[in-house]
Design an enzyme around this catalytic site. Structure first.
Site: not given
Length: 255
Positions: A34-35, A141, A99, A151
């Site tokens: 993810h970001y 994601h 993340e 993302d």
């Protein structure tokens, strides 16, 4: 007080209360990247550890390469939300969520610093080794939640990860003027496209009609595997890249 020893030896620990037990699986078999989509890494870290947010991830990778573990790999972090892959809808239970600090598309979407990506690579290699995660189950994601999430996006350097031994990639077929499949089209060619996307793992119904969901899934595929043009149109480059990926998975599975 850290709360637990990190699974990743070089990780800092900041415990998030937002987790639970994995369901129907003893260990993860997927990584989802993810970001953060927030203005600062500190803000993202605080949010992922705030019980009011009801979100978390196993790891957060800051821009300077620092890795923070918030949930044990043996536990179920709340990172994927409504998502699916190969028909499975509880992605949180079968995955490790990472993340990556980046403000995202709505806040300028800068590139990912090299030291951050090097840290992501090292982290992923450790997770893959601990859980024997197949290369084609290192995903975005946006792959598991197409349309709802985009993302880590088309700027994420999947090739750098692949060259370091993380993830599944093939050279994208060249973009040329060609016949395309697009929204509103119907027929056996559309059905074949939907079937190939489903065989790779994407959630799309095989109807033979190029509907909005098919367009969204094509965009997600392009964002990961053919990022030079993300438009939801299945041109020859998109289709040939998908065919190469499926052939490559078959080779990997046969070994």
């Amino acid at each position: 007080m850290s709360g637990f020893l990190p699974d990743e030896p070089n990780a800092e620990v900041r415990v998030s209360p937002n987790f639970g037990p994995r369901r129907d699986t003893p260990r993860p078999d997927m990584i989802v990247l993810h970001y953060t989509g927030m203005g600062t890494g500190a803000g993202a870290e605080a949010w992922l550890c705030d019980p009011a947010s009801e979100v978390s991830s196993h790891y957060l990778v800051h821009e300077d390469g620092r890795v923070v573990q918030m949930v044990r790999e043996s536990d179920r972090a709340w990172h994927a939300g409504k998502s699916s892959w190969f028909g499975r809808t509880d992605i949180n239970s079968c995955s490790v969520g990472i993340e990556i600090v980046n403000p995202g598309h709505s806040l300028g979407y800068p590139g990912f610093p090299k030291r951050q990506i090097n840290a992501v690579i090292g982290l992923c290699l450790g997770i893959v080794g601990r859980h024997s995660i197949p290369s084609h189950r290192v995903l975005a994601h946006s792959d598991v939640a197409p349309g709802r999430k985009i993302d880590p996006g088309e700027k994420f350097p999947w090739r750098a990860l692949f060259e370091a031994g993380v993830g599944h990639l093939v050279p994208a077929a060249p973009i040329r003027r060609s016949a395309v499949l697009k929204a509103g089209d119907a027929g056996t060619d559309v059905e074949a496209l939907q079937s190939m996307l489903t065989l790779y793992g994407y959630g799309v119904e095989i109807t033979g009609g190029f509907d909005r969901q098919t367009e969204i899934v094509v965009e997600a595929f392009q964002r990961h595997f053919r990022p030079r043009r993300v438009d939801g149109v299945a041109d020859s480059s998109t289709i040939r890249t998908l065919q190469r990926l499926l052939a490559s998975v078959t080779v990997i599975a046969a070994k």
